[in-house]
Enzyme design. Structure first.
Site, PDB file in Angstrom:
ATOM      1  NE  ARG A 109      -3.555 -49.210  19.641  1.00  0.00           N
ATOM      2  CZ  ARG A 109      -4.060 -50.267  19.000  1.00  0.00           C
ATOM      3  NH1 ARG A 109      -3.408 -51.416  19.019  1.00  0.00           N
ATOM      4  NH2 ARG A 109      -5.202 -50.162  18.363  1.00  0.00           N
ATOM      5  CE  LYS A 131       6.726 -29.486  26.149  1.00  0.00           C
ATOM      6  NZ  LYS A 131       6.742 -28.012  25.977  1.00  0.00           N
ATOM      7  CD  GLU A 173      15.536 -23.659  23.954  1.00  0.00           C
ATOM      8  OE1 GLU A 173      15.241 -23.471  25.155  1.00  0.00           O
ATOM      9  OE2 GLU A 173      14.683 -23.647  23.034  1.00  0.00           O
ATOM     10  CE  LYS A 213      13.292 -29.848  28.373  1.00  0.00           C
ATOM     11  NZ  LYS A 213      13.297 -29.788  26.911  1.00  0.00           N
ATOM     12  CD  GLU A 223       4.341 -26.950  28.203  1.00  0.00           C
ATOM     13  OE1 GLU A 223       5.285 -26.179  28.059  1.00  0.00           O
ATOM     14  OE2 GLU A 223       3.760 -27.504  27.247  1.00  0.00           O
ATOM     15  NE  ARG A 227       8.077 -30.127  29.764  1.00  0.00           N
ATOM     16  CZ  ARG A 227       8.343 -31.349  29.341  1.00  0.00           C
ATOM     17  NH1 ARG A 227       7.905 -32.395  30.012  1.00  0.00           N
ATOM     18  NH2 ARG A 227       9.051 -31.542  28.240  1.00  0.00           N
ATOM     19  CG  ASN A 231       6.758 -23.085  26.878  1.00  0.00           C
ATOM     20  OD1 ASN A 231       7.215 -23.632  25.888  1.00  0.00           O
ATOM     21  ND2 ASN A 231       5.876 -23.677  27.685  1.00  0.00           N
ATOM     22  CG  HIS A 234      10.188 -21.375  23.584  1.00  0.00           C
ATOM     23  ND1 HIS A 234      11.195 -20.993  24.426  1.00  0.00           N
ATOM     24  CD2 HIS A 234      10.618 -22.494  22.950  1.00  0.00           C
ATOM     25  CE1 HIS A 234      12.200 -21.849  24.319  1.00  0.00           C
ATOM     26  NE2 HIS A 234      11.881 -22.762  23.432  1.00  0.00           N
ATOM     27  CG  HIS A 238       7.487 -21.645  19.030  1.00  0.00           C
ATOM     28  ND1 HIS A 238       6.853 -22.396  20.005  1.00  0.00           N
ATOM     29  CD2 HIS A 238       8.686 -22.242  18.831  1.00  0.00           C
ATOM     30  CE1 HIS A 238       7.627 -23.397  20.372  1.00  0.00           C
ATOM     31  NE2 HIS A 238       8.746 -23.326  19.674  1.00  0.00           N
ATOM     32  CG  HIS A 253      14.039 -23.794  18.378  1.00  0.00           C
ATOM     33  ND1 HIS A 253      12.715 -23.438  18.412  1.00  0.00           N
ATOM     34  CD2 HIS A 253      14.389 -24.061  19.672  1.00  0.00           C
ATOM     35  CE1 HIS A 253      12.269 -23.496  19.657  1.00  0.00           C
ATOM     36  NE2 HIS A 253      13.265 -23.864  20.439  1.00  0.00           N
TER      37      HIS A 253
END
Length: 351
Positions: A109, A131, A173, A213, A223, A227, A231, A234, A238, A253
């Site tokens: 956990r 993330k 990025e 960022k 997000e 935020r 993206n 993206h 993606h 990426h």
């Protein structure tokens, strides 16, 4: 979510020693991939040996960002005697920090972890912002969690070990951060000479990119709103990345994001009046440095289908982050299938 500690190192070894001395832990684990095991792990020598760390090695590249690899890391932690008071150092690119962060967030956990990004992409994006996750069912970052590292140690000295393609991948990025921030920074990024890298100047650009960022994440950690600005490029990117994985020819990426930026800036111009001169300047830069993604109109339906799985979507509508101008952000912008096909047409026509 608390504020993440980020250290842009003047002296990496001194910074790492200082951070480790300030975190209580019973056992130390170090996660590396095949590349960082050889190139970057030696830079930790003399700092961590006294803790007799357990080194966990995984395959390199996005093809290994899977549930199977995650299970290997969990097993390595368990077999190595990790407790809830253990500490994991993630030493590598975005795949390592994403997967390692998720492993740490879920093992017993949650155990503490430090990210030591060794690629430009990880420094300005993956390792920063909390993330974590893995790819699943052919989709990018489909499974994951928000979890902050105790610290992110950024040393641009690692970038000297980086090949040209991975340097360019991270720079995409940074270009995105320039587009969502201000004209001055965007123009500075377009002027930077990637063919003959000035690492001192790059360090300053990296620090600025991280600040951009951080400011966005601090406003919206989970997000729910602004935020989503991060993206940009993206949604389409993606989809390009996932299609490449399906073909068995993965792309980096940042390259996919750069190609996605072309599509989404075009739609920004059509829908919101993004200036065409800035569109063409950005497209020219991307074309000069990132090559092209090879697809034709027979792939449009599959690319559209992949976009329907994007995590930003709401009520079955595909959401985009668009720009009215450099630094003028519009989130939650919808596009029809016809709009998306038009974006893909524009991309192919510019190459």
């Amino acid at each position: 979510m608390s504020v993440q500690k980020i250290v842009v190192c003047e002296d990496f070894r001194e910074s790492l020693s200082g951070v480790l001395s300030g975190i209580p832990y019973d056992r130390l684990f170090v996660l590396v991939d095949e590349h960082t095991s050889a190139c970057c792990l030696p830079l930790l020598s003399g700092i961590v040996e006294a803790d007799a760390p357990v080194v966990l090695r995984i395959g390199a590249g996005d093809a290994h960002k899977t549930l199977e690899t995650l299970s290997q890391v969990w097993a390595g932690l368990s077999n190595g005697g990790a407790s809830r008071h253990s500490l994991l150092l993630n030493v590598g690119g975005g795949m390592v920090t994403d997967l390692g962060g998720f492993a740490a967030a879920t093992f017993k956990r949650g155990i503490r972890f430090i990210n030591i990004p060794t690629t430009l992409l990880a420094m300005v994006d993956a390792a920063v912002g909390g993330k974590t996750g893995i790819n699943f069912n052919g989709l990018k970052n489909e499974i994951g969690a928000f979890a902050l590292a105790d610290c992110v140690l950024v040393s641009t000295e690692f970038l000297r070990t980086l090949d040209r393609e991975n340097l360019f991948s991270g720079y995409a990025e940074m270009l995105k951060h320039g587009l969502i921030s201000d004209e001055k920074h965007w123009a500075e990024l377009l002027r930077f000479d990637l063919s003959s890298v000035d690492y001192g100047q790059l360090k300053d650009l990296v620090a600025q990119s991280i600040r951009i960022k951080e400011e966005v994440v601090a406003q919206d950690p989970h997000e729910q709103g602004i935020r989503k600005a991060l993206n940009l490029g993206h949604t389409v990117g993606h989809a390009f990345e996932s299609l490449a994985l399906e073909r068995g020819c993965p792309v980096l990426h940042g390259y996919a994001v750069a190609w996605g930026i072309i599509c989404e800036l075009y739609y920004s111009a059509v829908r919101l009046g993004f200036p065409t001169d800035r569109l063409h300047q950005t497209v020219s830069f991307i074309k000069a440095h990132y090559g092209t993604f090879d697809f034709d109109c027979t792939h449009y339906e599959r690319l559209y289908e992949l976009m329907t799985h994007d995590k930003k979507n709401e009520a079955g509508r595909i959401n985009f982050t668009l720009l009215r101008n450099v630094g003028d952000i519009a989130i939650n912008q919808q596009a029809t299938k016809e709009d998306i096909f038009e974006m893909l047409d524009f991309y192919r026509e510019t190459n």
